[in-house]
Design a protein around this motif. Structure first.
Motif, short mmCIF file in Angstrom:
data_model
loop_
_atom_site.label_atom_id
_atom_site.label_comp_id
_atom_site.label_asym_id
_atom_site.label_seq_id
_atom_site.Cartn_x
_atom_site.Cartn_y
_atom_site.Cartn_z
N UNK A 112 -31.88 4.43 3.81
CA UNK A 112 -31.06 3.82 2.75
C UNK A 112 -31.85 3.64 1.45
N UNK A 113 -33.04 4.22 1.35
CA UNK A 113 -33.85 4.07 0.14
C UNK A 113 -33.14 4.66 -1.07
N UNK A 114 -32.94 3.88 -2.07
CA UNK A 114 -32.29 4.20 -3.35
C UNK A 114 -30.84 4.61 -3.19
N UNK A 115 -30.20 4.31 -2.04
CA UNK A 115 -28.77 4.59 -1.87
C UNK A 115 -27.98 3.48 -2.54
N UNK A 116 -27.08 3.85 -3.43
CA UNK A 116 -26.34 2.84 -4.19
C UNK A 116 -25.38 2.05 -3.30
N UNK A 117 -24.51 2.74 -2.58
CA UNK A 117 -23.46 2.10 -1.79
C UNK A 117 -23.93 1.87 -0.36
N UNK A 118 -23.60 0.72 0.20
CA UNK A 118 -24.01 0.42 1.58
C UNK A 118 -23.26 1.27 2.60
N UNK A 119 -22.08 1.75 2.24
CA UNK A 119 -21.22 2.44 3.20
C UNK A 119 -21.62 3.89 3.40
N UNK A 120 -21.27 4.43 4.57
CA UNK A 120 -21.46 5.85 4.83
C UNK A 120 -20.22 6.60 4.33
N UNK A 121 -20.30 7.93 4.29
CA UNK A 121 -19.15 8.73 3.90
C UNK A 121 -18.04 8.57 4.94
N UNK A 122 -16.79 8.76 4.50
CA UNK A 122 -15.62 8.40 5.31
C UNK A 122 -15.22 9.49 6.29
N UNK A 123 -14.90 9.06 7.50
CA UNK A 123 -14.35 9.95 8.53
C UNK A 123 -13.06 9.33 9.05
N UNK A 124 -12.21 10.16 9.61
CA UNK A 124 -10.95 9.70 10.23
C UNK A 124 -10.14 8.83 9.29
N UNK A 125 -9.92 9.36 8.09
CA UNK A 125 -9.13 8.64 7.08
C UNK A 125 -8.11 9.60 6.51
N UNK A 126 -6.84 9.28 6.67
CA UNK A 126 -5.75 10.17 6.26
C UNK A 126 -5.64 10.41 4.77
#
Length: 333
Positions: A112-126
């Motif tokens: 997570x070094x220098x990653x802006x957003x805490x979230x991961x990329x989205x899966x299983x989202x319509x």
């Protein structure tokens, strides 16, 4: 707010996994009074490091010598060289976006070094095509963006090859050729601001630009994941070469900058880190703020249109409140 203000303790920093310690910086060439040292540092940082400027430039050099057909071949529209241009675009896009995605999101090479957003990329989202953010982004990038970009580039190269517009030679016109090369990123920023503002008009946003803004938390494949109609507007930036005397390399650099720099600016990480060493400046917090708050930072940090027109977000909590108030006012008219 001055760009050297320390924002590490600002409430806005708590909303991010990583927040740059200082306010978002803008190109000091537009500052008054003039700041020659700051301007030198800005352009030295842009051109003498691995950045979203130098990576497209190096890619353009490589592709010019290895892939781009001679102008004589492009005097007639033929499937062979058109396919070659399309393949050049697809391979360049896939190589950079694919490598960054693999390192940052699959291998998680720097965590997570220098990653802006805490979230991961989205899966299983319509909301995404194929219910998957990455597959959605790949489809719109390779299917839509590369198709439109290739058509525009091939038409311009065909016109150049037939001598229907004025062209220049680096050997015969070195000064102009280098000056124009240096100004292409600035032209790109100017064009992008006005096209982007247009796309945020309610009708265009709802039916066109919303495809790109599905990506609130962005990744490398998000850069030019755009609706067909948006790409028809976005890539009109290339048409300046029908007016300004150019060389095919000018167009190729412009193409690589327009197509590859968004891969890096949407990477979601400020820096690429390998074995604790900073290898490259990647993500652009200026644009990351736009994806989270929408009605701010429409342009780029290269030309301060947002500052001039009151839509600049410098990364502070105060700017977030101004942006929210502006957005509320827009949608209650």
């Amino acid at each position: 707010m001055p760009t050297d203000v320390d924002l590490s303790q600002n409430p806005e920093a708590q909303r991010w996994n990583y927040h740059p310690p200082h306010a978002v910086r803008l190109n000091p060439i537009f500052s008054w009074p003039p700041k020659p040292r700051a301007v030198w540092d800005w352009y030295r940082g842009a051109w003498l490091q691995m950045t979203a400027l130098t990576v497209p430039f190096l890619a353009a050099l490589l592709l010019y010598w290895i892939v781009l057909p001679p102008l004589e071949i492009m005097k007639t529209l033929q499937i062979g060289w058109i396919f070659r241009i399309w393949l050049m675009n697809v391979v360049a896009q896939t190589t950079l976006a694919g490598c960054l995605h693999w390192w940052l999101y699959m291998r998680k090479g720097q965590g997570m070094q220098t990653k802006f957003d805490r979230r991961d990329l989205t899966r299983s989202n319509g909301i995404f095509t194929f219910n998957n953010q990455v597959l959605d982004n790949i489809w719109w990038t390779l299917g839509s963006a590369m198709t439109v970009a290739t058509i525009y580039q091939c038409l311009i190269l065909w016109v150049m090859a037939n001598g229907w517009i004025p062209t220049v030679s680096f050997a015969q016109d070195p000064v102009w050729s280098i000056i124009w090369l240096a100004f292409i990123p600035m032209w790109s920023g100017l064009h992008f601001y006005w096209v982007h503002r247009l796309e945020h008009q309610p009708a265009l946003y709802k039916h066109v630009h919303a495809v790109h803004h599905r990506n609130v938390n962005v990744g490398p494949w998000s850069g030019i994941s755009n609706h067909w109609y948006e790409n028809l507007l976005y890539f009109t930036t290339y048409f300046v070469h029908l007016i300004i005397p150019s060389h095919p390399f000018h167009l190729l650099f412009h193409a690589m900058f327009q197509q590859l720099s968004p891969v890096m600016s949407h990477a979601g990480f400020e820096k690429i880190i390998v074995k604790e060493n900073d290898m490259s400046r990647s993500g652009d917090f200026f644009h990351q703020l736009h994806h989270r708050y929408f009605e701010c930072n429409y342009g780029t940090s290269e030309i301060p249109f947002d500052k001039w027109f009151g839509t600049f977000h410098d990364g502070s909590a105060e700017a977030t409140e101004r942006t929210r108030a502006h957005k509320k006012q827009m949608y209650t008219r």
